[in-house]
Design an enzyme around this catalytic site. Structure first.
Site: not given
Ligand SMILES: C[S@@+](CC[C@H](N)C(=O)[O-])C[C@H]1O[C@@H](n2cnc3c(N)ncnc32)[C@H](O)[C@@H]1O
Length: 275
Positions: A79, A83, A105, A110, A220, A247
């Site tokens: 990853r 990035y 998103y 954060v 969520a 999660s």
């Protein structure tokens, strides 16, 4: 006003800029008014969102300028490499003189390193760059699980960072472990991540909590009208709890805080009550 204050260079050309915005966890409903304004006004709207509805919403904000960066993710690719490519693309647009908006998103800063790093580098090159706040998964968790961090305090860690860096928990506070579903896996996967290091995480958590301490696996709702998933589990069942890349693990306090009477007695308010 200096030449850079009005967004133009000395020869009158428009200077590029970078604004990072978040779509919230549910793009329909959680996009802020200021984020929408920036997305609409941008020459280039780079984005990386996790669901088709969010993508539709983002594209509709800026039909001509919208460009997805999701294609930088590839199966098993680290990853960190993805990035870096996203950061390079953001900077490319800024250097070409475009008012660049990047929409990520959740909250764009954060547990989301690329926007912070792109802003840092853009500023280093003399461009205007800033980040707007947005609704993160943790904000949704507080609302859905009825947790006010003022009551317990709150420690938030990236799960792998917690596991490998000897982080210390205060068990009287709420603990939130992000990225529990990609534990120990630095690559991108379209399917299941390799979370075989979960027993190691459990080993560390057991230094602080009893095996049957109840935690919550939280997801969520991403779409409007849907309900969040709030699944209580005993900590010992973590290795087979079926966590996903979406999660977040929430561990409620295991004890009340140990108050410090010596400080309490010295509080001015307390002193007045005693008189
Ligand atoms: C790379 S971080 C991105 C966080 C995002 N920037 C935010 O502001 O929430 C991905 C992690 O965020 C958390 N997350 C993302 N979506 C979530 C959801 N729908 N419910 C709960 N946690 C979520 C999970 O811990 C996941 O592993």
């Amino acid at each position: 006003m200096s030449s850079s204050d009005n967004g133009h260079s000395q020869n009158g050309e428009q200077r590029g800029s970078l604004t990072a915005v978040g779509t919230g966890i549910r793009a329909v409903g959680q996009l802020t008014v200021e984020a929408i304004a920036h997305m609409r006004a941008a020459d280039k709207l780079l984005y990386c969102v996790g669901d088709p509805i969010a993508e539709h919403v983002v594209k509709s904000m800026n039909e001509n300028g919208a460009e997805s960066m999701f294609h930088y993710y590839e199966e098993n690719k680290p990853r960190a490499q993805t990035y870096e490519q996203m950061i390079q693309r953001m900077l490319e647009c800024v250097r070409e003189g475009m008012q660049t908006c990047v929409a990520l998103y959740g909250h764009p800063g954060v547990f989301a390193w690329p926007a912070h790093e792109a802003i840092r580098r853009a500023r280093g090159e003399g461009y205007e760059a800033r980040m707007l706040p947005a609704v993160s998964a943790e904000d949704c968790l507080f609302a859905d699980c009825g947790i006010d961090p003022a009551m317990t305090g709150c420690q938030s860690y990236e799960a792998t960072d917690f596991m490998i860096n000897g982080r210390v928990i205060d068990t009287s506070s709420t603990v939130i472990l992000w990225q529990i579903g990609v534990l120990g896996d630095w690559s991108f996967k379209t399917g299941a991540y390799d979370t075989s290091s979960m027993p190691l995480l459990l080993e560390r958590l057991r230094l602080f909590y009893p095996a049957n301490h109840q935690a919550i696996v939280y997801e969520a709702a991403v779409y409007p009208g849907c309900k969040p998933t709030i699944r209580p589990i005993p900590l010992f069942s973590l290795p087979w709890s079926g966590v996903t890349a979406m999660s977040t693990l929430c561990i409620p306090p295991a004890r009340a805080p140990a108050g410090d009477p010596s400080i309490y007695a010295r509080l001015p308010q307390y002193g007045q009550q005693q008189r």
